[in-house]
Design a protein around this motif. Structure first.
Motif, mmCIF file in Angstrom:
data_model
loop_
_atom_site.group_PDB
_atom_site.id
_atom_site.type_symbol
_atom_site.label_atom_id
_atom_site.label_comp_id
_atom_site.label_asym_id
_atom_site.label_seq_id
_atom_site.Cartn_x
_atom_site.Cartn_y
_atom_site.Cartn_z
ATOM 1 N N THR A 150 4.578 -15.629 13.277
ATOM 2 C CA THR A 150 4.833 -16.724 14.210
ATOM 3 C C THR A 150 3.692 -17.731 14.171
ATOM 4 O O THR A 150 3.913 -18.947 14.201
ATOM 5 C CB THR A 150 5.025 -16.185 15.645
ATOM 6 N N HIS A 151 2.464 -17.237 14.110
ATOM 7 C CA HIS A 151 1.290 -18.104 13.957
ATOM 8 C C HIS A 151 1.446 -18.982 12.720
ATOM 9 O O HIS A 151 1.277 -20.206 12.779
ATOM 10 C CB HIS A 151 0.039 -17.220 13.848
ATOM 11 N N SER A 152 1.785 -18.359 11.608
ATOM 12 C CA SER A 152 1.947 -19.085 10.350
ATOM 13 C C SER A 152 3.092 -20.090 10.438
ATOM 14 O O SER A 152 2.976 -21.229 9.975
ATOM 15 C CB SER A 152 2.209 -18.086 9.221
ATOM 16 N N PHE A 153 4.200 -19.679 11.054
ATOM 17 C CA PHE A 153 5.376 -20.547 11.170
ATOM 18 C C PHE A 153 5.061 -21.806 11.973
ATOM 19 O O PHE A 153 5.367 -22.927 11.550
ATOM 20 C CB PHE A 153 6.510 -19.761 11.834
ATOM 21 N N VAL A 154 4.449 -21.646 13.137
ATOM 22 C CA VAL A 154 4.128 -22.795 13.996
ATOM 23 C C VAL A 154 3.156 -23.731 13.294
ATOM 24 O O VAL A 154 3.326 -24.959 13.301
ATOM 25 C CB VAL A 154 3.558 -22.310 15.345
ATOM 26 N N LYS A 155 2.151 -23.152 12.676
ATOM 27 C CA LYS A 155 1.145 -23.939 11.963
ATOM 28 C C LYS A 155 1.776 -24.792 10.852
ATOM 29 O O LYS A 155 1.479 -25.988 10.714
ATOM 30 C CB LYS A 155 0.106 -22.976 11.383
ATOM 31 N N ASN A 200 0.813 -1.223 0.000
ATOM 32 C CA ASN A 200 0.000 0.000 0.000
ATOM 33 C C ASN A 200 0.843 1.268 0.000
ATOM 34 O O ASN A 200 0.303 2.377 0.056
ATOM 35 C CB ASN A 200 -0.918 0.014 1.231
ATOM 36 N N GLY A 201 2.166 1.111 -0.022
ATOM 37 C CA GLY A 201 3.036 2.277 -0.001
ATOM 38 C C GLY A 201 3.117 2.956 1.342
ATOM 39 O O GLY A 201 3.496 4.129 1.432
ATOM 40 N N GLN A 202 2.770 2.242 2.415
ATOM 41 C CA GLN A 202 2.766 2.821 3.752
ATOM 42 C C GLN A 202 4.015 2.457 4.545
ATOM 43 O O GLN A 202 4.122 2.794 5.724
ATOM 44 C CB GLN A 202 1.518 2.353 4.513
ATOM 45 N N ALA A 203 4.936 1.737 3.922
ATOM 46 C CA ALA A 203 6.182 1.362 4.594
ATOM 47 C C ALA A 203 7.274 1.199 3.547
ATOM 48 O O ALA A 203 6.996 0.899 2.378
ATOM 49 C CB ALA A 203 6.012 0.067 5.384
ATOM 50 N N ASP A 204 8.519 1.411 3.978
ATOM 51 C CA ASP A 204 9.682 1.132 3.144
ATOM 52 C C ASP A 204 10.252 -0.247 3.451
ATOM 53 O O ASP A 204 10.812 -0.914 2.582
ATOM 54 C CB ASP A 204 10.781 2.172 3.389
ATOM 55 N N ILE A 205 10.116 -0.651 4.713
ATOM 56 C CA ILE A 205 10.627 -1.945 5.177
ATOM 57 C C ILE A 205 9.502 -2.692 5.886
ATOM 58 O O ILE A 205 8.798 -2.118 6.727
ATOM 59 C CB ILE A 205 11.789 -1.772 6.179
ATOM 60 N N ALA A 206 9.350 -3.974 5.564
ATOM 61 C CA ALA A 206 8.440 -4.848 6.305
ATOM 62 C C ALA A 206 9.276 -5.878 7.054
ATOM 63 O O ALA A 206 10.017 -6.656 6.446
ATOM 64 C CB ALA A 206 7.467 -5.550 5.361
ATOM 65 N N ASN A 207 9.194 -5.858 8.374
ATOM 66 C CA ASN A 207 9.799 -6.924 9.165
ATOM 67 C C ASN A 207 8.877 -8.135 9.128
ATOM 68 O O ASN A 207 7.663 -7.997 9.288
ATOM 69 C CB ASN A 207 9.977 -6.476 10.624
ATOM 70 N N SER A 208 9.460 -9.308 8.936
ATOM 71 C CA SER A 208 8.628 -10.501 8.826
ATOM 72 C C SER A 208 9.347 -11.707 9.409
ATOM 73 O O SER A 208 10.529 -11.932 9.143
ATOM 74 C CB SER A 208 8.273 -10.771 7.356
ATOM 75 N N SER A 209 8.629 -12.484 10.187
ATOM 76 C CA SER A 209 9.188 -13.711 10.734
ATOM 77 C C SER A 209 8.829 -14.921 9.869
ATOM 78 O O SER A 209 8.936 -16.058 10.304
ATOM 79 C CB SER A 209 8.697 -13.916 12.177
ATOM 80 N N ARG A 210 8.415 -14.649 8.654
ATOM 81 C CA ARG A 210 8.133 -15.729 7.687
ATOM 82 C C ARG A 210 8.462 -15.233 6.287
ATOM 83 O O ARG A 210 8.509 -14.029 6.034
ATOM 84 C CB ARG A 210 6.664 -16.143 7.755
ATOM 85 N N PRO A 211 8.684 -16.148 5.337
ATOM 86 C CA PRO A 211 8.912 -15.718 3.954
ATOM 87 C C PRO A 211 7.610 -15.236 3.320
ATOM 88 O O PRO A 211 6.517 -15.451 3.862
ATOM 89 C CB PRO A 211 9.428 -16.990 3.274
ATOM 90 N N LEU A 212 7.723 -14.589 2.177
ATOM 91 C CA LEU A 212 6.532 -14.206 1.424
ATOM 92 C C LEU A 212 5.799 -15.453 0.954
ATOM 93 O O LEU A 212 6.420 -16.436 0.534
ATOM 94 C CB LEU A 212 6.913 -13.364 0.205
ATOM 95 N N SER A 213 4.489 -15.411 1.012
ATOM 96 C CA SER A 213 3.691 -16.510 0.465
ATOM 97 C C SER A 213 3.638 -16.388 -1.056
ATOM 98 O O SER A 213 3.928 -15.321 -1.623
ATOM 99 C CB SER A 213 2.271 -16.463 1.037
ATOM 100 N N ASP A 214 3.262 -17.462 -1.712
ATOM 101 C CA ASP A 214 3.122 -17.423 -3.171
ATOM 102 C C ASP A 214 2.089 -16.375 -3.589
ATOM 103 O O ASP A 214 2.274 -15.665 -4.594
ATOM 104 C CB ASP A 214 2.718 -18.804 -3.701
ATOM 105 N N GLU A 215 1.026 -16.269 -2.807
ATOM 106 C CA GLU A 215 -0.021 -15.283 -3.108
ATOM 107 C C GLU A 215 0.530 -13.868 -3.014
ATOM 108 O O GLU A 215 0.253 -13.020 -3.867
ATOM 109 C CB GLU A 215 -1.194 -15.460 -2.150
#
Length: 260
Positions: A130-135, A43-58
């Motif tokens: 983290t939810h996605s990672f554990v699942k 959405n152009g609201q950030a320059d950096i996204a911190n993420s504890s998981r990789p990008l999904s295919d979607e």
């Protein structure tokens, strides 16, 4: 910078130190979960996204459809810790049993050990990495009775107040602030008979890659923002940046010590 609650305290500390070195560098940081950070990039609201998981295919397809180029930086490694109330007579749990508890197949501690209490699950909302990672690691769907909390602190407070509770948090979060883990017990995780119970706070085990719930931490960066972001990324890779990452209880990637 927006995104992962696992990374937010570390990101704030890194930013505070870097802006002392470079007062002209301005950065605003907020959490909200990995999914929120990634959406903020779109959405152009950030320059950096911190993420504890990789990008999904979607998500990759969405960035492609929006014609947005994204760079990926892996800047540290984290472990997910599973916590119970300090008075619960349990020290370790195996991966299979943990999956059955979180999916709702096991509902009472009597099926795990010699005490009878219903199990209350304290987890994260679905936008959490983290939810996605554990699942994904356990190949389960979470029980619909699991409580959805907004971050590590809320999960810890819930488990501290609930002798029947089981929750999961970033190991770096509790390692950096021992007071945060007062009132809870960090369980050792047993993957199989060949690998004994392993603590998420065991640096040697993490270095060997034998803790079941360890993972890389990501920063996704808009390509168009790369030049203004790069000084901060290079600070993260400096000796001081790496020391701050380590001091927060995260694990250093030895091959990441170079400027980009």
């Amino acid at each position: 910078m927006k995104g992962s609650d696992t990374e937010v305290n570390l990101a704030v500390n890194l930013a505070e130190r870097f802006t002392k070195l470079d007062p002209n560098f301005n950065i605003a940081i907020s959490g909200g979960g990995s999914g929120l950070g990634i959406t903020s990039l779109m959405n152009g609201q950030a320059d950096i996204a911190n993420s504890s998981r990789p990008l999904s295919d979607e998500e990759k397809e969405q960035f492609k459809a929006l014609n947005i180029d994204v760079k990926t930086v892996v800047f540290a490694e984290d472990a997910t810790a599973f916590v119970v109330h300090k008075d619960l007579p349990l020290e370790e749990i195996d991966v299979e049993t943990l999956g059955k508890i979180l999916s709702g197949e096991i509902k009472n501690w009597s099926e795990v050990a010699n005490f009878e209490l219903p199990i209350n699950i304290y987890g994260r909302q679905s936008s959490s990495g983290t939810h996605s990672f554990v699942k994904k690691k356990l190949k389960i769907e979470f029980s619909n009775t699991a409580k959805e909390m907004t971050g590590n602190a809320q999960i810890l407070e819930g488990v501290k107040a609930d002798k029947t509770g089981l929750g999961y948090v970033g190991a770096g979060y509790v390692a950096h602030d021992p007071s945060a883990s007062q009132g809870v017990k960090i369980l050792k995780i047993k993957e199989n008979d060949a690998i004994g119970p392993v603590s998420p706070l065991d640096q040697t085990a993490i270095n060997k890659g034998i803790y079941f719930f360890q993972r890389p931490l990501y920063q996704f960066i808009l390509a168009k923002s790369w030049e203004k972001v790069r000084p901060f990324i290079n600070f993260e890779r400096s000796d001081l940046g790496r020391k701050l990452i380590s001091d927060h209880g995260y694990y250093i990637l030895e091959n990441q010590k170079n400027e980009i």
